[in-house]
Scaffold this motif. Structure first.
Motif, PDB file in Angstrom:
ATOM      1  N   LEU B  12      37.583  36.912  29.491  1.00 19.34           N
ATOM      2  CA  LEU B  12      37.660  36.563  30.907  1.00 19.34           C
ATOM      3  C   LEU B  12      36.936  37.633  31.728  1.00 19.34           C
ATOM      4  O   LEU B  12      37.319  38.803  31.731  1.00 19.34           O
ATOM      5  N   VAL B  13      35.887  37.189  32.412  1.00 18.96           N
ATOM      6  CA  VAL B  13      35.138  38.080  33.293  1.00 18.96           C
ATOM      7  C   VAL B  13      35.678  37.888  34.696  1.00 18.96           C
ATOM      8  O   VAL B  13      35.577  36.813  35.270  1.00 18.96           O
ATOM      9  N   LEU B  14      36.261  38.951  35.240  1.00 21.56           N
ATOM     10  CA  LEU B  14      36.938  38.847  36.522  1.00 21.56           C
ATOM     11  C   LEU B  14      36.129  39.507  37.618  1.00 21.56           C
ATOM     12  O   LEU B  14      35.909  40.715  37.599  1.00 21.56           O
ATOM     13  N   ASN B  15      35.710  38.720  38.567  1.00 24.05           N
ATOM     14  CA  ASN B  15      35.094  39.267  39.772  1.00 24.05           C
ATOM     15  C   ASN B  15      36.228  39.631  40.735  1.00 24.05           C
ATOM     16  O   ASN B  15      36.914  38.735  41.237  1.00 24.05           O
ATOM     17  N   PRO B  16      36.432  40.914  41.021  1.00 25.47           N
ATOM     18  CA  PRO B  16      37.568  41.292  41.875  1.00 25.47           C
ATOM     19  C   PRO B  16      37.402  40.900  43.337  1.00 25.47           C
ATOM     20  O   PRO B  16      38.341  41.039  44.096  1.00 25.47           O
ATOM     21  N   ASN B  17      36.215  40.451  43.726  1.00 24.38           N
ATOM     22  CA  ASN B  17      36.140  39.943  45.096  1.00 24.38           C
ATOM     23  C   ASN B  17      36.183  38.420  45.067  1.00 24.38           C
ATOM     24  O   ASN B  17      36.132  37.798  44.001  1.00 24.38           O
ATOM     25  N   SER B  18      36.300  37.835  46.228  1.00 27.43           N
ATOM     26  CA  SER B  18      36.534  36.390  46.275  1.00 27.43           C
ATOM     27  C   SER B  18      35.258  35.599  46.519  1.00 27.43           C
ATOM     28  O   SER B  18      35.309  34.384  46.715  1.00 27.43           O
ATOM     29  N   SER B  19      34.131  36.268  46.472  1.00 27.61           N
ATOM     30  CA  SER B  19      32.877  35.595  46.819  1.00 27.61           C
ATOM     31  C   SER B  19      32.451  34.605  45.741  1.00 27.61           C
ATOM     32  O   SER B  19      32.297  34.952  44.567  1.00 27.61           O
ATOM     33  N   GLU B  20      32.189  33.375  46.155  1.00 26.65           N
ATOM     34  CA  GLU B  20      31.724  32.364  45.195  1.00 26.65           C
ATOM     35  C   GLU B  20      30.275  32.612  44.790  1.00 26.65           C
ATOM     36  O   GLU B  20      29.889  32.364  43.651  1.00 26.65           O
ATOM     37  N   ALA B  21      29.483  33.122  45.725  1.00 32.19           N
ATOM     38  CA  ALA B  21      28.076  33.384  45.394  1.00 32.19           C
ATOM     39  C   ALA B  21      27.967  34.483  44.342  1.00 32.19           C
ATOM     40  O   ALA B  21      27.193  34.378  43.385  1.00 32.19           O
ATOM     41  N   VAL B  22      28.760  35.542  44.519  1.00 33.40           N
ATOM     42  CA  VAL B  22      28.732  36.617  43.535  1.00 33.40           C
ATOM     43  C   VAL B  22      29.227  36.100  42.184  1.00 33.40           C
ATOM     44  O   VAL B  22      28.650  36.397  41.127  1.00 33.40           O
ATOM     45  N   THR B  23      30.284  35.307  42.209  1.00 30.94           N
ATOM     46  CA  THR B  23      30.832  34.772  40.964  1.00 30.94           C
ATOM     47  C   THR B  23      29.801  33.907  40.244  1.00 30.94           C
ATOM     48  O   THR B  23      29.660  33.964  39.012  1.00 30.94           O
ATOM     49  N   ALA B  24      29.069  33.114  41.002  1.00 29.19           N
ATOM     50  CA  ALA B  24      28.030  32.276  40.390  1.00 29.19           C
ATOM     51  C   ALA B  24      26.919  33.137  39.782  1.00 29.19           C
ATOM     52  O   ALA B  24      26.401  32.828  38.701  1.00 29.19           O
ATOM     53  N   SER B  75      43.820  35.584  27.737  1.00 34.43           N
ATOM     54  CA  SER B  75      42.495  35.879  27.165  1.00 34.43           C
ATOM     55  C   SER B  75      42.567  37.058  26.194  1.00 34.43           C
ATOM     56  O   SER B  75      43.496  37.860  26.231  1.00 34.43           O
ATOM     57  N   ASP B  76      41.551  37.138  25.358  1.00 35.66           N
ATOM     58  CA  ASP B  76      41.547  38.171  24.310  1.00 35.66           C
ATOM     59  C   ASP B  76      40.871  39.454  24.747  1.00 35.66           C
ATOM     60  O   ASP B  76      41.019  40.497  24.110  1.00 35.66           O
ATOM     61  N   ALA B  77      40.092  39.360  25.808  1.00 38.35           N
ATOM     62  CA  ALA B  77      39.400  40.554  26.314  1.00 38.35           C
ATOM     63  C   ALA B  77      39.048  40.292  27.764  1.00 38.35           C
ATOM     64  O   ALA B  77      38.942  39.131  28.190  1.00 38.35           O
ATOM     65  N   PHE B  78      38.852  41.382  28.512  1.00 32.56           N
ATOM     66  CA  PHE B  78      38.599  41.259  29.939  1.00 32.56           C
ATOM     67  C   PHE B  78      37.426  42.129  30.345  1.00 32.56           C
ATOM     68  O   PHE B  78      37.220  43.211  29.795  1.00 32.56           O
ATOM     69  N   VAL B  79      36.680  41.637  31.326  1.00 34.64           N
ATOM     70  CA  VAL B  79      35.615  42.421  31.927  1.00 34.64           C
ATOM     71  C   VAL B  79      35.875  42.479  33.429  1.00 34.64           C
ATOM     72  O   VAL B  79      36.066  41.441  34.064  1.00 34.64           O
ATOM     73  N   LEU B  80      35.911  43.687  33.981  1.00 36.39           N
ATOM     74  CA  LEU B  80      36.069  43.844  35.432  1.00 36.39           C
ATOM     75  C   LEU B  80      34.683  43.899  36.044  1.00 36.39           C
ATOM     76  O   LEU B  80      33.963  44.887  35.885  1.00 36.39           O
ATOM     77  N   ALA B  81      34.319  42.808  36.747  1.00 39.60           N
ATOM     78  CA  ALA B  81      32.931  42.654  37.176  1.00 39.60           C
ATOM     79  C   ALA B  81      32.717  43.128  38.608  1.00 39.60           C
ATOM     80  O   ALA B  81      32.218  42.403  39.459  1.00 39.60           O
ATOM     81  N   CYS B  82      33.077  44.366  38.859  1.00 38.43           N
ATOM     82  CA  CYS B  82      32.763  45.025  40.125  1.00 38.43           C
ATOM     83  C   CYS B  82      32.338  46.434  39.778  1.00 38.43           C
ATOM     84  O   CYS B  82      33.003  47.105  38.979  1.00 38.43           O
ATOM     85  N   PHE B  83      31.253  46.917  40.386  1.00 41.21           N
ATOM     86  CA  PHE B  83      30.673  48.186  39.980  1.00 41.21           C
ATOM     87  C   PHE B  83      31.531  49.396  40.358  1.00 41.21           C
ATOM     88  O   PHE B  83      31.231  50.524  39.978  1.00 41.21           O
ATOM     89  N   SER B  84      32.622  49.172  41.077  1.00 36.04           N
ATOM     90  CA  SER B  84      33.559  50.280  41.296  1.00 36.04           C
ATOM     91  C   SER B  84      34.535  50.429  40.130  1.00 36.04           C
ATOM     92  O   SER B  84      35.368  51.339  40.154  1.00 36.04           O
ATOM     93  N   ASP B  85      34.453  49.572  39.148  1.00 37.71           N
ATOM     94  CA  ASP B  85      35.434  49.564  38.050  1.00 37.71           C
ATOM     95  C   ASP B  85      36.848  49.739  38.604  1.00 37.71           C
ATOM     96  O   ASP B  85      37.617  50.602  38.146  1.00 37.71           O
ATOM     97  N   PRO B  86      37.237  48.884  39.566  1.00 37.73           N
ATOM     98  CA  PRO B  86      38.528  49.118  40.235  1.00 37.73           C
ATOM     99  C   PRO B  86      39.695  48.948  39.278  1.00 37.73           C
ATOM    100  O   PRO B  86      39.819  47.913  38.618  1.00 37.73           O
TER     101      PRO B  86
END
Lengths: 224, 224, 224, 224, 224, 224
Positions: B12-24, B75-86
Motif C-alpha cells: 500500500l502506497v500512502l500519499n499522506p496528503n489528500s490531493s487527487e492529482a498527486v495521488t494520480a 497490506s504486507d508492506a507500506f510506502v509513505l509517499a511524501c518526501f518529508s517521510d512523515p
C-alpha cells in the motif's frame, strides 16, 4: 491499478572469486528473487579470480577481468557479489550505462533503513580495514558501529562450521558496539542469515539479495 | 537457476496528503513496478490529510492518522509517499514488523549509487530546511550538494506548468552546487522525471519508485 | 648536536602511466631532494601502463603490475606518482614493510599544514569524482574546498600550453570555494608549481615532492 | 638523476618547556635526521617555560615567548616540540614565511599513512581533553580511535620507569579502541618509541621526528 | 509557583582588548539583562590588552593576563567578550569552578536554535581562518554556512560607518551561503544587531548578550 | 552600569505528557529561575497527552495539540519539557515569532560548554534510538559519547527508587564511553541532578532548567 507484461531482461550476478561453494551460496540466496515472467537472474563466478578476496591485491586484481567480462556480456544489469565491491566504479564505466550494483553498497544502504547503527561481520582484520575505508568513502561513518572479524576464508563461510563464529561476532556488534542491525560482510555467508538473525534478535542483511533487488528495480524502471 | 511461484502480497502506497492529482501522479509512477503474478501495488491518499505537506505542522499532523491506518490495514508492506517521510519511525512501530519504506529515505539511498553528490529539488524554502535536517538525521551530509526550492505546492507539481522550474532548479544544483544526481523532492513531481533527466544530462531519481522497488524486495525476501 | 654518515638507500618513484613527458616532469620536480650522500632517488614509469590515468579502469589496471614490480624491486622505499594513488594499499602489502607513499595522500597532508581549506586542480570531471571519494576515504572532508577540472590529459599537463588553465582553476578554488592552499592534482603538473603559486598568492603543493620528502624521512628513521 | 650541493640551512627545534631531560630526549630522537652537508638541526628549550605543559594555561603561556624567540632567531625553519602545538598559528605569523611545524600536527599526519585509526598516548586526562579538541580542529575525527592517559609529567616520560605504562596505554588503544597505529603524545616519550612498537606489534609514531623530517623537506623545496 | 529572593552575585564581562569604544558597545548591549535584585553585570576591558584582537598572537597574548585577572577577581561568573574566545579553557582552570562563558561559544549555540545554517560576519580574512578552526573544534561544522569578512578593526565596528558593510556581509551569507541566521563575529558590533536583522529579515545574534544570559542562568542554578 | 525595570512577561513550560509527578518535578526544577520582578514561569501538562513519551508515536501524537495550545495561549515564550523535543519546529511555526525552546536542544547545548563529550541518560532503548537520530539532526555527533537506558517510565523517574539506576547509567557513560558531562534525558529526572553529579564527580545538566534560562534570556533581549 493494472498489471503489465514482464520486462524482458537478465541480471548477471558475478562472484569475483572462483569458489564454487561461495557461488552456490549466492545462487541459493537470490532464488527468492526469481519470478515467473521476471528477469533471469544468472549467477556466475570469475574463473580467473582468486579462491577468495582476502588481500587488497585480491580485490584489485579482479577489476580488469570484471570490466572485460561485463563489457562483452549482453546482460541488462550486473551485481558484483563480493563485499569489497571490487572495481565498482570501473565496471560502471565498462557497462555503458547498464546498472551495476555492488553488494557492500546495497547491503549498507538497506541496513540504514533497519536500524540506527549498523555493524558488519568481516572475514579478517584486513577486511575490517577495507570496510572502514569503504564506509568512509561512501560517507556513512555517522551510522557505522564497526566491523568484527571471524578469521575465516570466503570459502569456509559457505559451510556450517562457521555459523557459531558468525553469531558470536554479530552478538559482539550488538552488545558492545551498539549495532541495531548487522550486515553479513561476505557473499559466502548468505546461507546463515536467518540463523544469525534468530540468534541475535535483530535484523541481519544478506547483501547480495539487496543488490539483486535493486537491480530488479532498475530494470523495471529503465523505461520509465 | 529456476523460477518460483509469485509471492502473494500487497503493497500500500500512502500519499499522506489528500490531493487527487498527486495521488494520480504517484499511481502512474509506480505502474512499471506492477508485474503479473507479483504483489498488488495499491495507491491511496490520506483523506483526512492536508492538501499538501507544506509546513512542519502539516508533516507532523498526519502521523497519528497514518499510524492508525497502517495498524488496521492488512497490506504486507507500506510506502509513505511524501518526501518529508512523515512519521516514518512511528509508522514502523504501528506496522508490527511489516516493511515500511519512506520515499525520501529510499530516494536518497538510490541517489548515493548514481553520483557522488546528490541535490534535491524542493517545493519551498521551508522544505529546504526540513530536508537539511533530515539529511543530517540520516547521516548523509557528506554526500549532500543541497536543496533548491521551486516555490510550488505539491498539487502544482503534478501539472505541466511547473516543469520549467523543475529543470531550472535541477540545473542550478548540477552547475552551481556540484550535484551529480538529482532527487525529486516531492511525490507529485513524479511525471517530470524523464524530462528533467533529459534536460540536465544527469540521473534523476523519482523517489516513490525506489521506495516501492524496495518494498517489492522486502516482500520477496521476507520468507528467506 | 652531531652529524652522522648518510644512510644507504634508494627510493623508487614510480609513474604508473607510460608517458615520458610526465616522467621527465616528475624527475625534475624531485631533483631538489637529491643530496650528496643521501638516498638515490630514481624515477621510472610503468612501461605497461596507459598513457595517462584518465578513467577508473586506468587507475585499477595498474595495480597488479605495480605490485609485481615492487615485490621484485630491491629499492628501500617507493612513491606512487599518480594522483589517484592507484593500488596504494595493495602495493603496501607487496612491499613487505618497506615504505610506500602515495602522492595524493602526501600532497593533501602537506596542504593541511599550509591553509585551512585545500582545493585540488584536477584533470577532468572524472578525476573530480575520484578525488571526492578519496578525500572522504582519507577522512579529510572537513578541510576540502573542492576540486576543479582543467580538461587536459596527464601528458598535456607537462607542457606549457596548459599553464593558464591551471592558474584559472587555482584562482577559482581560492576566490569561489574558499581554498587557502591548492594542490596540483596530477604528477605531470609539477613544473607549473611556482608559476601557479606566484599567480594566486597562496601556497601551492606539488604532491610528488612531498611524497618523496616523506620517503626520505622514513628511510632516515627506519633504524631509530 | 644527479646529486646537488647541500642546501644551506638550520632548523631550530624548540621545546616549549624548560625540562633538560625532555630536551635531551628530543635531541636524541632527531639525531638520525642529521646528515653531513644537510641542514643543522638545533634543539633548544624555552628557558622561561614551565617545567612541563600540563595545564591549558601552561600551553597558552608559552605562546608569546615562542613568538618573540622565533621572530628574532635567524633559523630557516622551526619545530614546536610540544604535543599541544602551543601557539602554532601565532608562531607562523611571527616566522614571516619561514616554515613552522607542530609535532602534534605532523605526528597525526604521519599516523594517517600507517593505519586506519590512530590512538594517542597522553600524559593526563587534561591532555586527553586538549587532544580531542585539537583532533577536531584539524578535522581528523573520522580517523581518531581516542587518547589514553598514563598519569605522568613530561619530565617523567623521559625516564625508564614510565615505559610499562606507555606500553599498557598503547595496548589498550589497539585492543579496546581499534587503533592500528599509536602516536606518542609527548615529546619526552621519544626514547620509548621502538620499545612500544615492539611490544604492541603496530607502528608507533614519534612526532618530533616527523615534524623535523617535514622541516627538512620544506627547506629542500623552498627554492623549487 | 512562587517567587524567591534574588541571588546575590556579580558577573564580570571582560573585553580582552583595551578599546574603550568596544567596551562601551558591550556595556550597552548587556544593559537589557540587568535587573533589579539580579546579579550585578560589570563590564571591563583588559587594560594591558591590544587595541583589538586582530592576529592570532593578539588572541594568544591575552590569555595569561586574563587568567591572572580572573584568579584574583571575586566575581561569581565571567564572560570573555572577544569572539576569538581567547583562553577559554585556561581561564576556566583559573576560575576554580566559577562559570566562564565565551561569546563565540554562546553566540554559535544560540544561533543553532534560530536557523539551520549559521553564518558569521568576521572582521578580517585572518578572523575567518580562526573561526573556521573554532567551529570545527566545537564540532559544529555540519551547521556552518561560513564566515565573511568586512575588513574593519574591532574599534571601527563600534562606529556607525561600518554598518553598511555589516549588512552587505550578512546579506551575502544569507543569499549565497544559505545562512538562516547570522552571528556578529566581534563584540564591538553589538550596536548594529537590530539594524542588520531588519535589513536581512533573518535572526541576528549578538553573542555577548547570550553569553551573559547564560552566566545569569548559571548563577541562578548554581545552588540547585 | 544601571538597573532597569523588570520586563513584563510569562513563560509557559509545557510538559507534553499528562503525568502530575513529572510536572511537579519540572516545577521544582525551575523554581530557582523565578525572580521577583521577573517573568512568571508557569508549568503545565498536556492533559490530552500520554502518561509518558515512550514510543515514537507518543512523541508525534502530541505535536498537533501542542501547536493548538501554543497558538491560542498568550504567554510570551514556551518551553517544551520533554526530552524528545516533540514538534519543536511545528510549534515554532505556531508561536508566531515568540520563542520556543526545546529541553533536549538546550540541555545538549549547555553540555557542550561543560565537557568535551556528552552522554545522555535515557529512559529506554527506544529513547536511545531517538536520541541518536536527534543528535545527528542537530549536527552534534562529534561531541556525543552515547546514551544509556535505565529501563524506566517517565513517571518512575520522578520517584526516589530510580536514583541508583540513574547514577549507574551516568557512571557507565563517564567510565566506558568517555563522557565528561552527562545530560538527564527526561524532564522527570530533574530532582536527581545534584545526587547524580555528586556521585560521578562530573557536571550533570538538568535540561529544563537550561531551556527556561534561555527563554528568560530571549524575553529580556526581545526588545533590544
Amino acid at each position: 491499478m493494472s498489471a503489465r507484461a514482464a520486462s524482458p531482461g537478465r541480471i548477471l550476478v558475478l562472484n569475483p572469486n572462483s569458489s564454487e561453494a561461495v557461488t552456490a551460496a549466492i545462487d541459493a540466496a537470490v532464488e527468492p528473487l526469481r519470478q515467473p515472467g521476471g528477469p533471469a537472474i544468472a549467477v556466475d563466478r570469475l574463473r580467473s579470480g582468486p579462491p577468495g578476496i582476502a588481500t587488497q591485491r585480491d580485490a584489485d586484481s579482479v577489476v580488469v577481468p570484471l570490466c572485460d567480462l561485463v563489457a562483452r556480456d549482453p546482460s541488462d544489469a550486473f551485481v558484483l557479489a563480493c563485499f569489497s565491491d571490487p572495481g565498482l566504479h570501473a565496471v560502471r564505466e565498462a557497462a555503458g550505462g547498464r546498472p551495476v550494483m555492488g553488494i557492500a553498497e546495497w547491503g549498507l544502504l538497506r541496513a540504514l533503513t533497519l536500524g540506527d547503527q549498523f555493524g558488519i561481520v568481516a572475514l579478517s582484520p584486513a577486511s575490517v580495514q577495507r570496510q572502514a575505508r569503504y564506509v568512509r568513502q561512501m560517507g556513512l561513518g555517522a551510522r557505522y558501529a564497526g566491523s568484527w572479524p571471524i578469521a575465516a576464508t570466503a570459502e569456509e563461510t559457505a559451510g556450517e562450521a562457521v555459523r557459531d563464529r558468525l553469531i558470536a561476532a554479530a552478538r559482539h556488534l550488538v552488545a558492545d558496539r551498539g549495532a541495531g542491525v548487522v550486515v553479513l560482510g561476505c557473499a559466502g555467508m548468505a546461507g546463515h542469515r536467518r540463523a544469525v538473525a534468530d540468534a541475535i534478535g535483530r535484523p541481519v542483511v544478506e547483501p547480495t539479495q539487496w543488490a539483486v533487488a535493486a537491480a530488479l528495480g532498475a530494470l523495471r524502471l529503465a523505461a520509465s
